[in-house]
Design a protein around this motif. Structure first.
Motif, PDB file in Angstrom:
ATOM      1  N   GLY A  62       0.817  -1.205   0.000  1.00  0.00           N
ATOM      2  CA  GLY A  62       0.000   0.000   0.000  1.00  0.00           C
ATOM      3  C   GLY A  62       0.853   1.258   0.000  1.00  0.00           C
ATOM      4  N   ALA A  63       0.445   2.244  -0.770  1.00  0.00           N
ATOM      5  CA  ALA A  63       1.190   3.496  -0.846  1.00  0.00           C
ATOM      6  C   ALA A  63       1.110   4.244   0.487  1.00  0.00           C
ATOM      7  CB  ALA A  63       0.647   4.369  -1.966  1.00  0.00           C
ATOM      8  N   PRO A  64       2.181   4.944   0.886  1.00  0.00           N
ATOM      9  CA  PRO A  64       2.147   5.724   2.132  1.00  0.00           C
ATOM     10  C   PRO A  64       0.981   6.715   2.139  1.00  0.00           C
ATOM     11  CG  PRO A  64       4.390   5.592   1.281  1.00  0.00           C
ATOM     12  CD  PRO A  64       3.493   5.025   0.211  1.00  0.00           C
ATOM     13  N   HIS A  65       0.208   6.683   3.234  1.00  0.00           N
ATOM     14  CA  HIS A  65      -0.956   7.563   3.426  1.00  0.00           C
ATOM     15  C   HIS A  65      -2.100   7.245   2.454  1.00  0.00           C
ATOM     16  CE1 HIS A  65       1.944   9.709   5.825  1.00  0.00           C
ATOM     17  NE2 HIS A  65       2.659  10.043   4.760  1.00  0.00           N
ATOM     18  N   HIS A  66      -1.941   6.225   1.643  1.00  0.00           N
ATOM     19  CA  HIS A  66      -3.005   5.786   0.722  1.00  0.00           C
ATOM     20  C   HIS A  66      -2.957   4.258   0.676  1.00  0.00           C
ATOM     21  CE1 HIS A  66      -3.593   9.892  -0.871  1.00  0.00           C
ATOM     22  NE2 HIS A  66      -2.274   9.991  -0.804  1.00  0.00           N
ATOM     23  N   GLU A  67      -3.168   3.626   1.834  1.00  0.00           N
ATOM     24  CA  GLU A  67      -2.946   2.187   1.967  1.00  0.00           C
ATOM     25  C   GLU A  67      -3.797   1.354   1.016  1.00  0.00           C
ATOM     26  OE1 GLU A  67      -0.677   0.569   3.746  1.00  0.00           O
ATOM     27  OE2 GLU A  67       0.173   2.492   4.358  1.00  0.00           O
ATOM     28  N   GLU A  68      -4.949   1.881   0.639  1.00  0.00           N
ATOM     29  CA  GLU A  68      -5.817   1.123  -0.261  1.00  0.00           C
ATOM     30  C   GLU A  68      -5.292   1.103  -1.695  1.00  0.00           C
ATOM     31  OE1 GLU A  68      -6.696   5.282  -1.074  1.00  0.00           O
ATOM     32  OE2 GLU A  68      -6.344   4.162   0.778  1.00  0.00           O
ATOM     33  N   LEU A  69      -4.344   1.989  -2.003  1.00  0.00           N
ATOM     34  CA  LEU A  69      -3.800   2.105  -3.355  1.00  0.00           C
ATOM     35  C   LEU A  69      -2.515   1.281  -3.468  1.00  0.00           C
ATOM     36  CD1 LEU A  69      -4.055   3.499  -6.121  1.00  0.00           C
ATOM     37  CD2 LEU A  69      -2.709   5.390  -5.195  1.00  0.00           C
ATOM     38  N   HIS A  91       5.375  10.317  -5.498  1.00  0.00           N
ATOM     39  CA  HIS A  91       6.753  10.608  -5.101  1.00  0.00           C
ATOM     40  C   HIS A  91       7.210   9.716  -3.936  1.00  0.00           C
ATOM     41  CE1 HIS A  91       6.406  14.095  -7.698  1.00  0.00           C
ATOM     42  NE2 HIS A  91       5.333  14.486  -7.024  1.00  0.00           N
ATOM     43  N   VAL A  92       6.952   8.422  -4.082  1.00  0.00           N
ATOM     44  CA  VAL A  92       7.344   7.453  -3.055  1.00  0.00           C
ATOM     45  C   VAL A  92       8.823   7.124  -3.223  1.00  0.00           C
ATOM     46  CG1 VAL A  92       6.906   5.181  -2.072  1.00  0.00           C
ATOM     47  CG2 VAL A  92       5.018   6.481  -3.083  1.00  0.00           C
ATOM     48  N   ASP A  94      12.522   5.075  -2.574  1.00  0.00           N
ATOM     49  CA  ASP A  94      12.949   3.674  -2.508  1.00  0.00           C
ATOM     50  C   ASP A  94      12.945   3.180  -1.063  1.00  0.00           C
ATOM     51  OD1 ASP A  94      13.294   3.615  -5.237  1.00  0.00           O
ATOM     52  OD2 ASP A  94      15.476   3.876  -5.178  1.00  0.00           O
ATOM     53  N   ALA A  95      13.313   4.055  -0.130  1.00  0.00           N
ATOM     54  CA  ALA A  95      13.335   3.677   1.279  1.00  0.00           C
ATOM     55  C   ALA A  95      11.927   3.346   1.783  1.00  0.00           C
ATOM     56  CB  ALA A  95      13.940   4.795   2.119  1.00  0.00           C
ATOM     57  N   GLN A  96      10.939   4.112   1.336  1.00  0.00           N
ATOM     58  CA  GLN A  96       9.558   3.841   1.734  1.00  0.00           C
ATOM     59  C   GLN A  96       9.078   2.517   1.143  1.00  0.00           C
ATOM     60  OE1 GLN A  96       8.079   7.728   0.319  1.00  0.00           O
ATOM     61  NE2 GLN A  96       7.181   8.018   2.357  1.00  0.00           N
ATOM     62  N   ILE A  97       9.453   2.251  -0.100  1.00  0.00           N
ATOM     63  CA  ILE A  97       9.081   0.984  -0.730  1.00  0.00           C
ATOM     64  C   ILE A  97       9.706  -0.179   0.027  1.00  0.00           C
ATOM     65  CG2 ILE A  97       9.300  -0.439  -2.801  1.00  0.00           C
ATOM     66  CD1 ILE A  97       9.233   2.143  -4.452  1.00  0.00           C
ATOM     67  N   ASP A  98      10.995  -0.055   0.356  1.00  0.00           N
ATOM     68  CA  ASP A  98      11.697  -1.127   1.066  1.00  0.00           C
ATOM     69  C   ASP A  98      11.083  -1.381   2.436  1.00  0.00           C
ATOM     70  OD1 ASP A  98      13.438  -1.456  -1.051  1.00  0.00           O
ATOM     71  OD2 ASP A  98      15.042  -0.245  -0.163  1.00  0.00           O
ATOM     72  N   ALA A  99      10.743  -0.311   3.141  1.00  0.00           N
ATOM     73  CA  ALA A  99      10.163  -0.460   4.480  1.00  0.00           C
ATOM     74  C   ALA A  99       8.806  -1.161   4.409  1.00  0.00           C
ATOM     75  CB  ALA A  99      10.022   0.908   5.147  1.00  0.00           C
ATOM     76  N   THR A 100       8.002  -0.782   3.436  1.00  0.00           N
ATOM     77  CA  THR A 100       6.691  -1.405   3.267  1.00  0.00           C
ATOM     78  C   THR A 100       6.835  -2.875   2.875  1.00  0.00           C
ATOM     79  OG1 THR A 100       5.744   0.714   2.574  1.00  0.00           O
ATOM     80  CG2 THR A 100       4.478  -1.266   2.061  1.00  0.00           C
ATOM     81  N   ALA A 101       7.777  -3.153   1.968  1.00  0.00           N
ATOM     82  CA  ALA A 101       8.006  -4.523   1.527  1.00  0.00           C
ATOM     83  C   ALA A 101       8.483  -5.409   2.677  1.00  0.00           C
ATOM     84  CB  ALA A 101       9.015  -4.552   0.387  1.00  0.00           C
TER      85      ALA A 101
END
Length: 227
Positions: A62-69, A91-92, A94-101
């Motif tokens: 889920g995208a930061p602040h838009h978890e449904e997306l 504008h996500v 790479d660090a945000q993607i890695d943390a979510t993954a």
């Protein structure tokens, strides 16, 4: 906008099974569900086709602040698929993607242990895999599943859902060997709008359906033939 297409996921599975007749009672076919919502759909598909049922674990990112997306998805085997359009638009980093993954990877492992209860994943080499979910919105999660399955050497991958966005169903046709979307309503908006009952499927229901499917198959329970 017209009303829901299906009473619930089970009815969606029955409708979908009617479109999968050519795969009925074939020894090379296995039905894999994307949990959790895909399980009730896949349960009915597997029963009608006389095929074994199992799960294929995929987690939406889920995208930061838009978890449904969905900005991407991960699947068993370390596969990661990123939706660059969403990532760039929001504008996500790479660090945000890695943390979510990483977070979703832990949940994927938890579910793998809970659902399989020590059973090994099915061997899909040389087989036809019918990959089932309750619907396709962006299609990102399903693309991750298809990509992960390709590494396991199936003969054919069939993506099958009761309802999906037209663009997503068409886009997946370039990655799967066949895509069957029973309904493609316009405008689409969201999967849940097309079910009268879209209550969340629980872990307990997933485990119960997997156990029931195995028991019925072991007992040779006959189901009505698919036309």
């Amino acid at each position: 906008m017209r009303g829901p297409e299906f009473l619930d996921r089970y009815e969606g599975g029955l409708v979908l099974a009617g479109l999968l007749g050519p795969y009925a009672h074939r020894p090379d076919t296995v039905v894999l569900a994307l949990p959790r919502g895909g399980l009730p759909v896949a349960y009915e598909v597997a029963r009608r086709l006389g095929a074994p049922l199992d799960v294929f674990l995929v987690r939406k990112l889920g995208a930061p602040h838009h978890e449904e997306l969905a900005m991407g998805a991960i699947a068993s085997g370390g596969v990661r698929v990123i939706n660059r359009e969403v990532v760039d638009e929001l504008h996500v980093s790479d660090a945000q993607i890695d943390a979510t993954a990483e977070r979703e990877g832990l949940e994927l492992q938890r579910r793998e242990l809970r659902y399989r209860e020590g059973r090994p994943p099915p061997d899909v080499r040389g087989r036809t895999v019918i990959l089932v979910d309750d619907g396709l919105a962006t299609g990102t999660t399903m693309r991750a599943a298809v990509a992960a399955l390709r590494h396991q050497g199936p003969e054919r991958i069939v993506v099958a859902v009761p309802v999906g966005a037209t663009e997503s169903c068409e886009d997946l046709a370039a990655e799967a060997d066949e895509v069957i979307c029973a309904r493609m309503p316009e405008p689409f908006y969201a999967v849940g709008l097309w079910y009268r009952d879209f209550a969340q499927t629980s872990d307990e229901e997933v485990r119960e359906l997997l156990a029931r499917a195995a028991q019925e198959r072991g007992a040779g329970v006959e189901q009505p033939s698919v036309m």
